[in-house]
Design a protein around this motif. Sequence first.
Motif, PDB file in Angstrom:
ATOM      1  N   GLY A  48      45.152  42.999  39.880  1.00  0.00           N
ATOM      2  CA  GLY A  48      44.131  42.997  40.850  1.00  0.00           C
ATOM      3  C   GLY A  48      42.862  43.787  40.329  1.00  0.00           C
ATOM      4  O   GLY A  48      41.813  44.163  41.025  1.00  0.00           O
ATOM      5  N   SER A  49      42.691  44.199  39.077  1.00  0.00           N
ATOM      6  CA  SER A  49      41.745  45.176  38.520  1.00  0.00           C
ATOM      7  C   SER A  49      40.569  44.082  37.985  1.00  0.00           C
ATOM      8  O   SER A  49      40.875  43.181  37.325  1.00  0.00           O
ATOM      9  N   PRO A  50      39.428  44.555  38.093  1.00  0.00           N
ATOM     10  CA  PRO A  50      38.159  43.742  37.704  1.00  0.00           C
ATOM     11  C   PRO A  50      38.321  43.723  36.113  1.00  0.00           C
ATOM     12  O   PRO A  50      38.719  44.481  35.457  1.00  0.00           O
ATOM     13  N   LEU A  51      37.630  42.557  35.656  1.00  0.00           N
ATOM     14  CA  LEU A  51      37.570  42.218  34.553  1.00  0.00           C
ATOM     15  C   LEU A  51      36.318  43.253  33.639  1.00  0.00           C
ATOM     16  O   LEU A  51      35.549  43.391  34.072  1.00  0.00           O
ATOM     17  N   ASP A  52      37.300  44.102  32.517  1.00  0.00           N
ATOM     18  CA  ASP A  52      36.235  45.206  31.931  1.00  0.00           C
ATOM     19  C   ASP A  52      35.653  44.648  30.624  1.00  0.00           C
ATOM     20  O   ASP A  52      36.333  44.503  29.571  1.00  0.00           O
ATOM     21  N   PHE A  53      34.205  44.338  30.567  1.00  0.00           N
ATOM     22  CA  PHE A  53      33.616  43.806  29.521  1.00  0.00           C
ATOM     23  C   PHE A  53      32.913  44.888  28.815  1.00  0.00           C
ATOM     24  O   PHE A  53      31.931  44.627  27.996  1.00  0.00           O
TER      25      PHE A  53
END
Length: 330
Positions: free
Chosen positions: A293-298
């Motif tokens: 459920g964590s946002p994708l980290d770019f």
Amino acid sequence: MSESYEQERTVAFEAVQAAATLTESVRESMGEVLKKDDRSPVTVADFGSQALICRALMETFPQDPVIAEEDSSALRNPDNTDVRDQVLEHVQAHHEAATPEGVYAWIDHGTAREYSDRFWTLDPIDGTKGFVRGDQYAIALALIENGIPQVAALCCPHLPPDLADDDPDTRGQAFLAVRGEGTLQRSLNQDTEPTPIHTSNTTEPSQSRFTESFVSSHSSHDLAVEVAERLGITADPFRLDSQAKYAAVATGNADIYLRLPRPGTDYTERIWDHAAGALVVEAAGGTVTDMHGSPLDFTHGRLLKQNTGIVATNGAVHQDVIDALEASTS
């Protein structure tokens, strides 16, 4: 869409469609296939696509780094002159004065590796196995600012508008997304203006439909089956190569896309495999996170180091999928 990122979205959308013209030309007369160190196939289309797109970015945004999948080292190898000549021929169909050194330089404009506050990420052929096999593949380009994809251009040259009714005459779709402004879809076979799209309005998880990787080595199909059982889903999944799966969710053909790590593997996702597709879904009203459920980290260069697995949904059923995954893996 408003006027924000006007130049970026125009250049990106035109570039991926030009690259699709090149890749389809290559596909019509499939040439020699090279092998990377990891043994995944790389074709003339990979190099030609990256050359065209990076040239467009160099010309308009010369200060922007590009993190892309390919580099020119294989083409420079004297053993691969036949492949080099094919790449040059296809690129010259778009830029008549192109030279081998020029093509090398365009391809190598995509060799940035470190994070910066503004950069592009490109997969010139996402789903190379699908391309070689004659199935789905995608050309995926995204602009990332401050760690967040802001503009995405995704071209799926063999994707029909309706996966349930795959009419060969309607295959070929291009997508343009700007964060907060929506996603547009354009047919590659009709001279029409792009039209807005939105994810499905399915709210009942059991009525949802999955899309997942065609190749089981790319994702845990067993875990996906368990999640489907927990949600009461009975429809068979659409199995597609490439970021065409994101397009399937964005258009409402599917409600859920899962890319889940296989047991015993420690593969870390590459940003170019997800940045464009994720924004295409999010701008169309959907939600994309990792499996926790964590946002994708770019913000970690080429890799999604802080994320495990991918979950993309229409938005309405997202938390149900995350809860089912937690129950299945706890």
